[in-house]
Scaffold this motif. Structure first.
Motif, PDB file in Angstrom:
ATOM      1  N   ILE A 531      68.945 -23.944  -6.020  1.00 54.64           N
ATOM      2  CA  ILE A 531      69.137 -22.990  -7.115  1.00 54.64           C
ATOM      3  C   ILE A 531      69.952 -23.704  -8.182  1.00 54.64           C
ATOM      4  O   ILE A 531      71.005 -24.296  -7.903  1.00 54.64           O
ATOM      5  CB  ILE A 531      69.898 -21.731  -6.657  1.00 54.64           C
ATOM      6  CG1 ILE A 531      69.140 -21.024  -5.540  1.00 54.64           C
ATOM      7  CG2 ILE A 531      70.134 -20.785  -7.834  1.00 54.64           C
ATOM      8  CD1 ILE A 531      67.853 -20.398  -5.964  1.00 54.64           C
ATOM      9  N   ARG A 532      69.461 -23.659  -9.415  1.00 49.94           N
ATOM     10  CA  ARG A 532      70.154 -24.344 -10.503  1.00 49.94           C
ATOM     11  C   ARG A 532      70.389 -23.363 -11.646  1.00 49.94           C
ATOM     12  O   ARG A 532      69.480 -22.663 -12.081  1.00 49.94           O
ATOM     13  CB  ARG A 532      69.339 -25.539 -10.980  1.00 49.94           C
ATOM     14  CG  ARG A 532      70.051 -26.414 -12.002  1.00 49.94           C
ATOM     15  CD  ARG A 532      69.420 -27.804 -12.051  1.00 49.94           C
ATOM     16  NE  ARG A 532      67.986 -27.728 -12.284  1.00 49.94           N
ATOM     17  CZ  ARG A 532      67.416 -27.767 -13.497  1.00 49.94           C
ATOM     18  NH1 ARG A 532      68.185 -27.884 -14.567  1.00 49.94           N
ATOM     19  NH2 ARG A 532      66.111 -27.718 -13.628  1.00 49.94           N
ATOM     20  N   ILE A 533      71.640 -23.314 -12.118  1.00 51.76           N
ATOM     21  CA  ILE A 533      72.042 -22.415 -13.205  1.00 51.76           C
ATOM     22  C   ILE A 533      72.588 -23.259 -14.344  1.00 51.76           C
ATOM     23  O   ILE A 533      73.548 -24.012 -14.172  1.00 51.76           O
ATOM     24  CB  ILE A 533      73.119 -21.419 -12.737  1.00 51.76           C
ATOM     25  CG1 ILE A 533      72.613 -20.604 -11.534  1.00 51.76           C
ATOM     26  CG2 ILE A 533      73.528 -20.484 -13.874  1.00 51.76           C
ATOM     27  CD1 ILE A 533      73.684 -19.769 -10.880  1.00 51.76           C
ATOM     28  N   THR A 534      71.986 -23.124 -15.501  1.00 53.79           N
ATOM     29  CA  THR A 534      72.424 -23.905 -16.653  1.00 53.79           C
ATOM     30  C   THR A 534      72.407 -23.039 -17.898  1.00 53.79           C
ATOM     31  O   THR A 534      71.563 -22.147 -18.031  1.00 53.79           O
ATOM     32  CB  THR A 534      71.518 -25.136 -16.860  1.00 53.79           C
ATOM     33  OG1 THR A 534      71.947 -25.865 -18.007  1.00 53.79           O
ATOM     34  CG2 THR A 534      70.074 -24.735 -17.042  1.00 53.79           C
ATOM     35  N   ASN A 535      73.374 -23.273 -18.801  1.00 50.60           N
ATOM     36  CA  ASN A 535      73.382 -22.461 -20.018  1.00 50.60           C
ATOM     37  C   ASN A 535      72.217 -22.840 -20.923  1.00 50.60           C
ATOM     38  O   ASN A 535      71.718 -23.959 -20.900  1.00 50.60           O
ATOM     39  CB  ASN A 535      74.726 -22.546 -20.747  1.00 50.60           C
ATOM     40  CG  ASN A 535      75.165 -23.963 -21.040  1.00 50.60           C
ATOM     41  OD1 ASN A 535      74.729 -24.892 -20.381  1.00 50.60           O
ATOM     42  ND2 ASN A 535      76.032 -24.106 -22.025  1.00 50.60           N
ATOM     43  N   VAL A 536      71.766 -21.878 -21.706  1.00 55.97           N
ATOM     44  CA  VAL A 536      70.514 -22.008 -22.450  1.00 55.97           C
ATOM     45  C   VAL A 536      70.616 -23.045 -23.557  1.00 55.97           C
ATOM     46  O   VAL A 536      69.706 -23.838 -23.764  1.00 55.97           O
ATOM     47  CB  VAL A 536      70.101 -20.642 -23.035  1.00 55.97           C
ATOM     48  CG1 VAL A 536      68.915 -20.794 -23.972  1.00 55.97           C
ATOM     49  CG2 VAL A 536      69.779 -19.667 -21.902  1.00 55.97           C
ATOM     50  N   PHE A 537      71.726 -23.031 -24.257  1.00 44.43           N
ATOM     51  CA  PHE A 537      71.826 -23.869 -25.438  1.00 44.43           C
ATOM     52  C   PHE A 537      72.355 -25.250 -25.074  1.00 44.43           C
ATOM     53  O   PHE A 537      73.421 -25.390 -24.486  1.00 44.43           O
ATOM     54  CB  PHE A 537      72.743 -23.213 -26.482  1.00 44.43           C
ATOM     55  CG  PHE A 537      72.289 -21.837 -26.853  1.00 44.43           C
ATOM     56  CD1 PHE A 537      71.170 -21.646 -27.647  1.00 44.43           C
ATOM     57  CD2 PHE A 537      72.972 -20.724 -26.394  1.00 44.43           C
ATOM     58  CE1 PHE A 537      70.744 -20.382 -27.989  1.00 44.43           C
ATOM     59  CE2 PHE A 537      72.555 -19.450 -26.726  1.00 44.43           C
ATOM     60  CZ  PHE A 537      71.436 -19.277 -27.526  1.00 44.43           C
ATOM     61  N   SER A 538      71.588 -26.249 -25.416  1.00 44.71           N
ATOM     62  CA  SER A 538      71.970 -27.632 -25.117  1.00 44.71           C
ATOM     63  C   SER A 538      72.869 -28.146 -26.233  1.00 44.71           C
ATOM     64  O   SER A 538      72.413 -28.603 -27.269  1.00 44.71           O
ATOM     65  CB  SER A 538      70.719 -28.509 -24.982  1.00 44.71           C
ATOM     66  OG  SER A 538      71.074 -29.835 -24.693  1.00 44.71           O
ATOM     67  N   ASN A 539      74.165 -28.034 -26.006  1.00 44.48           N
ATOM     68  CA  ASN A 539      75.130 -28.513 -26.998  1.00 44.48           C
ATOM     69  C   ASN A 539      76.326 -29.130 -26.269  1.00 44.48           C
ATOM     70  O   ASN A 539      76.235 -29.475 -25.098  1.00 44.48           O
ATOM     71  CB  ASN A 539      75.574 -27.383 -27.937  1.00 44.48           C
ATOM     72  CG  ASN A 539      76.036 -26.158 -27.159  1.00 44.48           C
ATOM     73  OD1 ASN A 539      76.531 -26.277 -26.045  1.00 44.48           O
ATOM     74  ND2 ASN A 539      75.874 -24.990 -27.746  1.00 44.48           N
ATOM     75  N   PHE A 540      77.433 -29.237 -26.940  1.00 42.55           N
ATOM     76  CA  PHE A 540      78.583 -29.933 -26.366  1.00 42.55           C
ATOM     77  C   PHE A 540      79.095 -29.256 -25.090  1.00 42.55           C
ATOM     78  O   PHE A 540      79.556 -29.931 -24.176  1.00 42.55           O
ATOM     79  CB  PHE A 540      79.706 -30.038 -27.405  1.00 42.55           C
ATOM     80  CG  PHE A 540      80.932 -30.743 -26.884  1.00 42.55           C
ATOM     81  CD1 PHE A 540      80.934 -32.121 -26.713  1.00 42.55           C
ATOM     82  CD2 PHE A 540      82.073 -30.021 -26.541  1.00 42.55           C
ATOM     83  CE1 PHE A 540      82.053 -32.769 -26.216  1.00 42.55           C
ATOM     84  CE2 PHE A 540      83.186 -30.670 -26.049  1.00 42.55           C
ATOM     85  CZ  PHE A 540      83.180 -32.046 -25.885  1.00 42.55           C
ATOM     86  N   ASN A 541      79.052 -27.896 -25.027  1.00 45.12           N
ATOM     87  CA  ASN A 541      79.570 -27.222 -23.850  1.00 45.12           C
ATOM     88  C   ASN A 541      78.471 -26.932 -22.827  1.00 45.12           C
ATOM     89  O   ASN A 541      78.416 -25.879 -22.215  1.00 45.12           O
ATOM     90  CB  ASN A 541      80.285 -25.911 -24.232  1.00 45.12           C
ATOM     91  CG  ASN A 541      79.368 -24.926 -24.921  1.00 45.12           C
ATOM     92  OD1 ASN A 541      78.571 -25.303 -25.759  1.00 45.12           O
ATOM     93  ND2 ASN A 541      79.490 -23.645 -24.562  1.00 45.12           N
ATOM     94  N   LYS A 542      77.573 -27.886 -22.629  1.00 40.75           N
ATOM     95  CA  LYS A 542      76.520 -27.760 -21.630  1.00 40.75           C
ATOM     96  C   LYS A 542      77.136 -27.793 -20.233  1.00 40.75           C
ATOM     97  O   LYS A 542      77.971 -28.641 -19.927  1.00 40.75           O
ATOM     98  CB  LYS A 542      75.529 -28.916 -21.782  1.00 40.75           C
ATOM     99  CG  LYS A 542      74.370 -28.883 -20.799  1.00 40.75           C
ATOM    100  CD  LYS A 542      73.343 -27.859 -21.211  1.00 40.75           C
ATOM    101  CE  LYS A 542      72.109 -27.956 -20.324  1.00 40.75           C
ATOM    102  NZ  LYS A 542      71.099 -26.954 -20.706  1.00 40.75           N
TER     103      LYS A 542
END
Length: 552
Positions: A531-542
């Motif tokens: 299971i992988r959870i990642t924030n949607v927006f690929s920016n500095f706070n990824k």
């Protein structure tokens, strides 16, 4: 309602919110739209009255198919072939649907609903019925669900004589379920809009939250009036009693939508009933002494209130007081008091939920059975009250096979399979240094459009032992409404109270990983071993959390 300490009501009362309801009602009663509707309604009545009188004269001498009162015993709870709403009794007999007003004399006859008691021109025999508010559904022998409105049925009754008459009976059955304005005509050309009852379903129930219920209160005490359109839902209980699916006229994914059941989805219900978006589940069993026992759960939950509808604004912020913005998560399942069975008392699987006023606190629960002396009747109570009362109905026969068999092979309540998993030893991939002692994903369920935002959470254990518990909520995406995608929209929430903490490690984590943002749209990727959870927006706070093992 009982005293606060003696009530099961899960939401707070905010008197200020009553102003919202009153304002909506004033608009409804005095607004230009209502006046226009009233004007044309008066014209319509002036035109249709003489026409109906002419039809009555032409109909004199004709015979209409009827059944005597003793041929169909009026229902006080719901069964697959019997239904009740606030106005009428309904029954399926001989493959047709019959009805009569609740207010009619008890010796009054039953009449066919519609011209011939069927729901289509082919006269396909009917096998099931359910009704609530202004809605009714019937299921034919091909499992096709037919849906209609009952607010254009008007009858006159006599409390003294058994005769009753029909002033107006306009009922239009339809099979095409999906009706979202603007897109249904196009989408229905490519996708089948006919709704079918799932194979081997234990129960099916229609629900209508509309003018009779007026509003609902969310878990933050905010009232949400809905006197115009309302919410229509059809709930089904699957073949083993562990899964609850629902359909909504604005959803083309039909019965792919699911409410997570009680006891983390492991509760095994015998039967389901629904009214005004309130779902009731019921299970019987025997204890180690062979005595009959029971479990009852209820929950207020529909496509809108659970926060799944992307067209309606919702918030996770308890401090938000803006009217019409729903606070989520919604009401969880409530374990109702069990019905105490002494002496000759026992229960059937026949239950009902009835609307008795505005708001979800005005629901009556019913369970058919016998009392301590073996008299027939039903147990009833208000949904949030603690005490059950028995109503005697000795004139209603209950067949012996309706009761719990003495040969039940198990002791205690059966449970279904475990559907949630706890994933441990998570790994954080981030551009900043990781100072977390442990990362856990709790109560995660792999079920597509399953409504699973009540208990799923990401737990971060800091070096000082403090645990940050971050809710992970799922709601529908726009594409799922027209049945072309099963993907959810996920959000990871940082509770506001953590920002009031003075602990330096907490403040550092909130700033370093989450940049002090309280809500994070995330993608959740489900694979067989990960299971992988990642924030949607690929920016500095990824950030990215990965879990590769599970611990039940």
């Amino acid at each position: 309602m009982l005293d606060e300490k003696e009530s099961l009501r899960p939401y707070p009362i905010d008197p200020i919110q009553d102003r919202v309801v009153r304002k909506i009602l004033r608009i409804k009663e005095k607004g230009p739209v209502s006046r226009t509707i009233g004007f044309f309604s008066n014209i319509s009545q002036r035109v249709t009255y003489p026409i109906s009188e002419y039809i009555k004269e032409k109909s004199k001498g004709k015979t209409f198919e009827k059944k005597e009162a003793n041929e169909i015993i009026f229902p006080l709870v719901c069964t697959p072939i019997d239904a009740i709403d606030s106005k009428y009794f309904y029954a399926i007999r001989d493959g047709k649907i019959w009805f009569k007003p609740i207010a009619a004399h008890q010796d009054s006859r039953w009449r066919l609903l519609g011209k011939n008691g069927y729901a289509n021109k082919k006269k396909t025999p009917l096998i099931s019925v359910s009704a609530d508010g202004n809605n009714i559904i019937v299921v034919d022998q091909n499992r096709v669900i037919h849906y209609a409105k009952t607010n254009r049925i008007i009858c006159k009754v006599s409390f003294i004589r058994p005769q009753w008459g029909i002033i107006q009976l306009r009922i239009s059955w339809r099979e095409k379920w999906f009706g979202m304005e603007g897109v249904s005509l196009i989408v229905n050309l490519f996708k089948d809009p006919v709704l079918h009852m799932p194979p081997n379903a234990r129960s099916i129930a229609v629900s209508h939250k509309g003018p009779d219920t007026m509003y609902y209160t969310d878990m933050n005490g905010k009232k949400h009036p809905d006197p115009y359109v309302g919410v229509t839902s059809i709930y089904t209980l699957n073949d083993d009693g562990t899964r609850i699916f629902f359909a909504d006229p604005w959803l083309h994914n039909q019965f792919q939508n699911e409410l997570t059941g009680p006891e983390e989805g492991q509760f095994k219900a015998e039967t389901l009933a629904a009214s005004g978006s309130t779902v009731m589940l019921f299970q019987r069993a025997r204890n180690e002494f062979g005595q009959e026992i029971n479990k009852i759960y209820t929950r207020f939950g529909d496509f809108d209130s659970i926060g799944a509808n992307p067209a309606l604004r919702a918030t996770y912020n308890k401090n938000n007081k803006i009217p019409m913005i729903r606070y989520i998560p919604s009401e969880d399942w409530i374990r109702q008091p069990s019905i105490i069975l002494d002496g000759r008392a026992r229960l059937t699987r026949n239950i009902a939920v009835l609307q008795i006023g505005w708001g979800q606190n005005n629901r009556q629960l019913r369970v058919q059975g016998q009392d301590i002396n073996g008299r027939n009747g039903y147990y009833f109570k208000n949904i949030y009250d603690m005490i059950w009362t028995f109503e005697i109905t000795n004139n209603i026969l209950i067949e012996e096979e309706e009761f719990l068999s003495n040969s039940i092979p198990h002791i205690g309540f059966e449970q279904g399979p475990q559907i949630i998993e706890n994933y441990t030893n998570g790994i954080l991939k981030s551009r900043t240094k990781n100072k977390l002692l442990e990362i856990t994903l709790e109560n995660f369920s792999r079920r597509g459009l399953n409504e699973r935002g009540l208990h799923t959470k990401l737990v971060l254990t800091l070096e000082n032992g403090f645990q940050l518990s971050l809710p992970l909520y799922a709601r529908r995406g726009w594409k799922s409404l027209i049945g072309i995608s099963g993907d959810n929209i996920w959000k990871l929430i940082i509770p506001n109270e953590y920002y009031d903490e003075e602990d330096e490690q907490i403040r550092e984590i909130l700033h370093r990983i989450f940049k002090n943002k309280r809500r994070h749209p995330v993608n959740v990727y489900e694979r067989a071993d990960e299971i992988r959870i990642t924030n949607v927006f690929s920016n500095f706070n990824k950030f990215e959390f990965t879990f590769s093992n599970k611990l039940h």
